[in-house]
Scaffold this motif. Structure first.
Motif, short mmCIF file in Angstrom:
data_model
loop_
_atom_site.label_atom_id
_atom_site.label_comp_id
_atom_site.label_asym_id
_atom_site.label_seq_id
_atom_site.Cartn_x
_atom_site.Cartn_y
_atom_site.Cartn_z
N PRO A 61 33.57 27.12 94.47
CA PRO A 61 33.17 25.81 94.99
C PRO A 61 34.30 25.21 95.84
O PRO A 61 35.47 25.50 95.58
CB PRO A 61 32.93 24.96 93.74
CG PRO A 61 33.31 25.80 92.57
CD PRO A 61 33.69 27.15 93.04
N TYR A 62 33.98 24.46 96.83
CA TYR A 62 34.91 23.72 97.69
C TYR A 62 35.62 24.58 98.73
O TYR A 62 35.65 24.24 99.90
CB TYR A 62 35.96 22.92 96.90
CG TYR A 62 35.40 22.16 95.73
CD1 TYR A 62 34.46 21.14 95.92
CD2 TYR A 62 35.76 22.47 94.43
CE1 TYR A 62 33.92 20.45 94.84
CE2 TYR A 62 35.23 21.79 93.35
CZ TYR A 62 34.32 20.78 93.56
OH TYR A 62 33.79 20.11 92.50
N ILE A 63 36.25 25.68 98.29
CA ILE A 63 37.06 26.48 99.21
C ILE A 63 37.00 27.95 98.77
O ILE A 63 37.17 28.25 97.58
CB ILE A 63 38.51 25.95 99.28
CG1 ILE A 63 39.34 26.72 100.29
CG2 ILE A 63 39.16 25.95 97.91
CD1 ILE A 63 40.69 26.07 100.58
N ASN A 64 36.72 28.84 99.69
CA ASN A 64 36.59 30.26 99.35
C ASN A 64 37.94 30.91 99.05
O ASN A 64 38.98 30.46 99.53
CB ASN A 64 35.90 31.01 100.48
CG ASN A 64 34.42 30.70 100.57
OD1 ASN A 64 33.80 30.28 99.60
ND2 ASN A 64 33.85 30.90 101.74
N GLY A 65 37.87 31.99 98.29
CA GLY A 65 39.08 32.69 97.87
C GLY A 65 39.94 33.17 99.02
O GLY A 65 41.17 33.08 98.96
N HIS A 66 39.32 33.67 100.10
CA HIS A 66 40.14 34.17 101.21
C HIS A 66 40.88 33.04 101.91
O HIS A 66 41.97 33.25 102.44
CB HIS A 66 39.32 35.03 102.18
CG HIS A 66 38.42 34.29 103.10
ND1 HIS A 66 37.17 33.86 102.74
CD2 HIS A 66 38.62 33.89 104.38
CE1 HIS A 66 36.61 33.23 103.77
NE2 HIS A 66 37.47 33.25 104.77
N ILE A 67 40.33 31.83 101.90
CA ILE A 67 41.03 30.68 102.49
C ILE A 67 42.23 30.31 101.62
O ILE A 67 43.32 30.03 102.13
CB ILE A 67 40.08 29.46 102.65
CG1 ILE A 67 38.89 29.82 103.53
CG2 ILE A 67 40.84 28.25 103.18
CD1 ILE A 67 39.22 30.18 104.96
N ILE A 68 42.05 30.33 100.29
CA ILE A 68 43.18 30.07 99.39
C ILE A 68 44.26 31.13 99.61
O ILE A 68 45.46 30.82 99.67
CB ILE A 68 42.72 30.06 97.91
CG1 ILE A 68 41.69 28.96 97.67
CG2 ILE A 68 43.93 29.91 96.97
CD1 ILE A 68 41.00 29.05 96.31
N CYS A 69 43.85 32.38 99.76
CA CYS A 69 44.78 33.47 100.02
C CYS A 69 45.57 33.21 101.31
O CYS A 69 46.80 33.37 101.34
CB CYS A 69 44.03 34.79 100.10
SG CYS A 69 45.06 36.22 100.48
N ILE A 70 44.89 32.81 102.38
CA ILE A 70 45.57 32.51 103.65
C ILE A 70 46.61 31.42 103.45
O ILE A 70 47.73 31.50 103.95
CB ILE A 70 44.54 32.13 104.74
CG1 ILE A 70 43.75 33.38 105.15
CG2 ILE A 70 45.22 31.49 105.95
CD1 ILE A 70 42.53 33.10 106.02
N ILE A 71 46.25 30.39 102.68
CA ILE A 71 47.19 29.30 102.40
C ILE A 71 48.39 29.83 101.62
O ILE A 71 49.54 29.55 101.96
CB ILE A 71 46.49 28.15 101.64
CG1 ILE A 71 45.45 27.48 102.53
CG2 ILE A 71 47.53 27.13 101.14
CD1 ILE A 71 44.51 26.54 101.80
N LEU A 72 48.13 30.63 100.57
CA LEU A 72 49.23 31.18 99.77
C LEU A 72 50.15 32.05 100.61
O LEU A 72 51.38 32.00 100.47
CB LEU A 72 48.68 31.98 98.58
CG LEU A 72 48.00 31.18 97.49
CD1 LEU A 72 47.31 32.11 96.50
CD2 LEU A 72 48.99 30.27 96.77
#
Length: 130
Positions: A61-72
């Motif tokens: 929900p809210y933000i996909n895993g690959h977007i979180i990965c890009i941020i990390l």
């Protein structure tokens, strides 16, 4: 021996409570410190956890895993921390490549040992590169 080393800290973000519980149990059994989340609400809170490895579901929900990965991967403090992307989507490998994840695994896990072996290998290779 496990007692003589610090426990590696793994953060798991997965919105399916059953999968989250199984993954947490498996990783705890392997001796890891595990923090679980069903969604990401605050990137700063995630960064403050100072994890050694992140396991991210792609469809959150809210933000996909690959977007979180890009941020990390864009943050100095987490750039070199391994990220494992998990998903039931057929194209999980494409999302993993897009975000430069260190590995990916398709759900459902047909072989539970596949998850724990992948986690061990990612942690080992990240320690060797430091």
């Amino acid at each position: 021996m496990l007692q003589h080393r610090m426990k590696e800290h793994i953060v798991v973000i997965e919105d399916n409570p059953d999968i989250l519980e199984v993954v947490e149990h498996l990783l705890n059994e392997e001796g890891y410190q595990v923090t679980t989340m069903s969604a990401l609400h605050d990137i700063d809170a995630l960064l403050a956890l100072n994890a050694d490895l992140y396991i991210l579901d792609e469809q959150l929900p809210y933000i996909n895993g690959h977007i979180i990965c890009i941020i990390l991967k864009s943050k100095p403090q987490t750039r070199n921390k391994p990220v494992l992307l998990i998903s039931a989507l057929e194209e999980v490998n494409q999302f993993a490549t897009l975000c430069e994840a260190d590995g990916y695994l398709k759900k459902p896990f047909l072989n539970i040992a596949e998850l724990t072996t992948l986690v061990k290998n990612l942690l080992r290779s990240s320690q060797l590169s430091m």
